[in-house]
Design a protein around this motif. Structure first.
Motif, PDB file in Angstrom:
ATOM      1  N   LEU A 173       0.827  -1.209   0.000  1.00  0.00           N
ATOM      2  CA  LEU A 173       0.000   0.000   0.000  1.00  0.00           C
ATOM      3  C   LEU A 173       0.861   1.259   0.000  1.00  0.00           C
ATOM      4  CD1 LEU A 173      -2.805  -1.025   2.508  1.00  0.00           C
ATOM      5  CD2 LEU A 173      -3.062  -0.644   0.044  1.00  0.00           C
ATOM      6  N   LEU A 174       1.954   1.224   0.736  1.00  0.00           N
ATOM      7  CA  LEU A 174       2.848   2.374   0.773  1.00  0.00           C
ATOM      8  C   LEU A 174       3.481   2.616  -0.601  1.00  0.00           C
ATOM      9  CD1 LEU A 174       4.125   4.618   2.425  1.00  0.00           C
ATOM     10  CD2 LEU A 174       5.888   3.012   3.129  1.00  0.00           C
ATOM     11  N   ALA A 175       3.894   1.544  -1.275  1.00  0.00           N
ATOM     12  CA  ALA A 175       4.466   1.684  -2.621  1.00  0.00           C
ATOM     13  C   ALA A 175       3.443   2.284  -3.575  1.00  0.00           C
ATOM     14  CB  ALA A 175       4.941   0.326  -3.135  1.00  0.00           C
ATOM     15  N   GLU A 176       2.205   1.813  -3.482  1.00  0.00           N
ATOM     16  CA  GLU A 176       1.148   2.347  -4.347  1.00  0.00           C
ATOM     17  C   GLU A 176       0.907   3.826  -4.046  1.00  0.00           C
ATOM     18  OE1 GLU A 176      -3.336   1.179  -5.836  1.00  0.00           O
ATOM     19  OE2 GLU A 176      -2.402   0.000  -4.253  1.00  0.00           O
ATOM     20  N   HIS A 177       0.836   4.174  -2.776  1.00  0.00           N
ATOM     21  CA  HIS A 177       0.643   5.576  -2.389  1.00  0.00           C
ATOM     22  C   HIS A 177       1.785   6.454  -2.922  1.00  0.00           C
ATOM     23  CE1 HIS A 177       0.035   9.206  -0.058  1.00  0.00           C
ATOM     24  NE2 HIS A 177       1.230   9.037   0.477  1.00  0.00           N
TER      25      HIS A 177
END
Length: 162
Positions: A81-85
């Motif tokens: 999720l952090l990578a996507e954000h």
């Protein structure tokens, strides 16, 4: 090879503009992701949620989801999720602000021998074992997220993880 590539690159890419674009990207990532992480570290996830709900802090929903997963111990989901954000919500607007400079960088790389963009997964200081971009476009946020997945898959393969 290094100095020749630098000399060649300067003919295609303005070094000052390239540094400005990279500075913008790094600053934007750091200032958007670090403060809520630090707050959660210092005060806890529940307090972070309270402050966001009260409007005292503004944190992107996707980042809050990542921090919630981190708080729950779901490290892989949190990292995904952090990578996507980072790539979709944070970095893509930087690409758009500096589109010409990033296009120039891509052009310069395409004229150089060997793959300069793909990332190696290795325990050695080498350009062996590259995880290639393949048909993914580095300028596309969703493709960068897919590339992150390819990197994680290769790392798990090397480490013998499921």
């Amino acid at each position: 090879m290094g100095s020749l590539a630098q000399t060649f690159g300067r003919a295609v890419v303005n070094p000052g503009e390239a540094l400005d674009a990279l500075r913008d990207a790094n600053t934007t990532i750091f200032t958007s992701v670090y403060p809520p992480n630090k707050f959660m570290h210092d005060c806890g996830y529940e307090r972070l949620k309270q402050c966001v709900a009260a409007g005292e802090l503004v944190v992107d929903d996707r980042l809050m989801g990542a921090l919630g997963e981190l708080n729950s111990g779901n490290l892989k989901k949190a990292a995904d999720l952090l990578a996507e954000h980072e790539q979709v919500d944070v970095v893509q607007p930087v690409y758009e602000r500096h589109e010409d400079t990033f296009d120039d960088m891509a052009t310069a790389e395409s004229l150089l021998p060997r793959d300069q963009t793909s990332i190696p997964i290795s325990y050695e200081c080498t350009r062996d074992n590259l995880v290639t971009l393949g048909d993914l476009a580095i300028q596309n946020a969703e493709d960068r997220v897919k590339y992150y997945g390819k990197l994680m898959d290769r790392m798990k393969e090397i480490e013998g993880l499921p």
